[in-house]
Write a protein that holds these residues in place. Structure first.
Motif, PDB file in Angstrom:
ATOM      1  N   LEU A  94       3.495 -22.406 -23.271  1.00 35.51           N
ATOM      2  CA  LEU A  94       4.470 -23.420 -22.881  1.00 35.51           C
ATOM      3  C   LEU A  94       3.977 -24.106 -21.606  1.00 35.51           C
ATOM      4  O   LEU A  94       4.417 -23.782 -20.502  1.00 35.51           O
ATOM      5  N   PRO A  95       3.039 -25.061 -21.728  1.00 31.80           N
ATOM      6  CA  PRO A  95       2.441 -25.681 -20.534  1.00 31.80           C
ATOM      7  C   PRO A  95       3.478 -26.408 -19.691  1.00 31.80           C
ATOM      8  O   PRO A  95       4.377 -27.065 -20.212  1.00 31.80           O
ATOM      9  N   GLY A  96       3.339 -26.258 -18.382  1.00 32.02           N
ATOM     10  CA  GLY A  96       4.217 -26.982 -17.463  1.00 32.02           C
ATOM     11  C   GLY A  96       5.598 -26.393 -17.325  1.00 32.02           C
ATOM     12  O   GLY A  96       6.473 -27.014 -16.712  1.00 32.02           O
ATOM     13  N   ALA A  97       5.832 -25.206 -17.884  1.00 29.44           N
ATOM     14  CA  ALA A  97       7.162 -24.605 -17.811  1.00 29.44           C
ATOM     15  C   ALA A  97       7.057 -23.095 -17.754  1.00 29.44           C
ATOM     16  O   ALA A  97       6.100 -22.507 -18.254  1.00 29.44           O
ATOM     17  N   ASN A  98       8.047 -22.473 -17.129  1.00 27.58           N
ATOM     18  CA  ASN A  98       8.169 -21.010 -17.109  1.00 27.58           C
ATOM     19  C   ASN A  98       9.626 -20.654 -17.333  1.00 27.58           C
ATOM     20  O   ASN A  98      10.523 -21.321 -16.814  1.00 27.58           O
ATOM     21  N   CYS A  99       9.868 -19.610 -18.109  1.00 27.75           N
ATOM     22  CA  CYS A  99      11.221 -19.129 -18.341  1.00 27.75           C
ATOM     23  C   CYS A  99      11.343 -17.724 -17.771  1.00 27.75           C
ATOM     24  O   CYS A  99      10.524 -16.854 -18.085  1.00 27.75           O
ATOM     25  N   LEU A 100      12.345 -17.517 -16.927  1.00 28.05           N
ATOM     26  CA  LEU A 100      12.547 -16.229 -16.276  1.00 28.05           C
ATOM     27  C   LEU A 100      13.965 -15.722 -16.529  1.00 28.05           C
ATOM     28  O   LEU A 100      14.901 -16.507 -16.685  1.00 28.05           O
ATOM     29  N   LEU A 101      14.110 -14.396 -16.548  1.00 31.57           N
ATOM     30  CA  LEU A 101      15.427 -13.771 -16.514  1.00 31.57           C
ATOM     31  C   LEU A 101      15.581 -13.182 -15.119  1.00 31.57           C
ATOM     32  O   LEU A 101      14.895 -12.221 -14.765  1.00 31.57           O
ATOM     33  N   LEU A 102      16.454 -13.776 -14.318  1.00 31.81           N
ATOM     34  CA  LEU A 102      16.654 -13.336 -12.946  1.00 31.81           C
ATOM     35  C   LEU A 102      17.872 -12.433 -12.864  1.00 31.81           C
ATOM     36  O   LEU A 102      18.898 -12.690 -13.504  1.00 31.81           O
ATOM     37  N   THR A 103      17.754 -11.377 -12.090  1.00 35.39           N
ATOM     38  CA  THR A 103      18.842 -10.423 -11.891  1.00 35.39           C
ATOM     39  C   THR A 103      19.212 -10.380 -10.416  1.00 35.39           C
ATOM     40  O   THR A 103      18.340 -10.269  -9.554  1.00 35.39           O
ATOM     41  N   TYR A 104      20.505 -10.487 -10.136  1.00 34.41           N
ATOM     42  CA  TYR A 104      21.005 -10.441  -8.751  1.00 34.41           C
ATOM     43  C   TYR A 104      21.976  -9.278  -8.636  1.00 34.41           C
ATOM     44  O   TYR A 104      23.047  -9.278  -9.252  1.00 34.41           O
TER      45      TYR A 104
END
Length: 225
Positions: free
Chosen positions: A137-147
């Motif tokens: 997925l060039p130019g993009a990143n998908c993250l699962l963030l936990t707080y």
């Protein structure tokens, strides 16, 4: 039926400091020079690289920017070098498809990343993230963030800013996202999109953990995609 029991396993935790040190050395940059560019002390960077302390989101973003990579790329290993899963992290030596071939790439690119291969990074201030996307997925990143309860990113009432745009979807819990002078209180199912160059911070003042899926767009799509 396919056995998906591996999904219950914990994802591997990345030693972000070790990756920072490896990426810095791969570019022939001294510790003091990177610290100067990231506007932190050399001793603070040394403690991050040796794992004695965790970087805040603001510091991690700044270090990644000075190394010429995204934070997600930095979490998967030295750009251009194979990571623990055997794939290469994109970077200056592996920039991905050229613009003219990007549309064709996206039409055919298929990438499966099992939970066991998704890298997790723990940051200072009760925040962690898991990298959900890969180099397809060039130019993009998908993250699962936990707080965690009481977490604030960045801590100490600071704000962070970086290049690109953010799309955020709150999966569980509640979360406050401040963008400039605007304050948004998200509940499960809410979304929030904004230019990441606007100073912003995320806070969880409640007693329950919050999980947020974030899509970071570093470059806008070309016409014709």
């Amino acid at each position: 039926m396919t056995d998906r029991s591996f999904r219950t396993l914990e994802s591997p935790v990345t030693d972000l400091g070790c990756n920072i040190r490896a990426a810095r050395k791969a570019q022939g940059m001294s510790l003091r020079e990177l610290a100067r560019r990231a506007d932190i002390s050399a001793s603070a960077l040394s403690q991050i690289e040796t794992g004695k302390t965790r970087a805040s989101a603001k510091t991690a973003y700044e270090i990644a920017q000075q190394l010429g990579v995204t934070l997600a790329e930095l979490s998967t290993g030295v750009p251009g070098q194979p990571d623990a899963t055997g794939s290469s992290a994109p970077g200056r030596d592996h920039p991905g498809p050229e613009p003219d071939g990007l549309a064709a790439h996206l039409r055919h690119a298929v990438e499966f990343i099992p939970h066991s291969a998704q890298r997790t990074v723990n940051l200072h201030g009760g925040e962690s993230f898991r990298v959900l996307s890969g180099p397809s997925l060039p130019g993009a990143n998908c993250l699962l963030l936990t707080y965690e309860p009481g977490a604030s990113s960045p801590p100490n009432d600071e704000f962070v800013r970086h290049a690109g745009h953010e799309f955020n979807y709150l999966v569980s819990g509640r979360l406050i996202i401040e963008v400039g002078t605007d304050r948004h209180e998200l509940a499960p199912g809410d979304t929030l999109t904004f230019p990441a160059s606007t100073p912003h911070r995320l806070t969880n003042p409640w007693h329950e953990k919050a999980e947020l899926v974030s899509l970071f767009l570093h470059t806008l799509p070309h016409n014709g995609l």
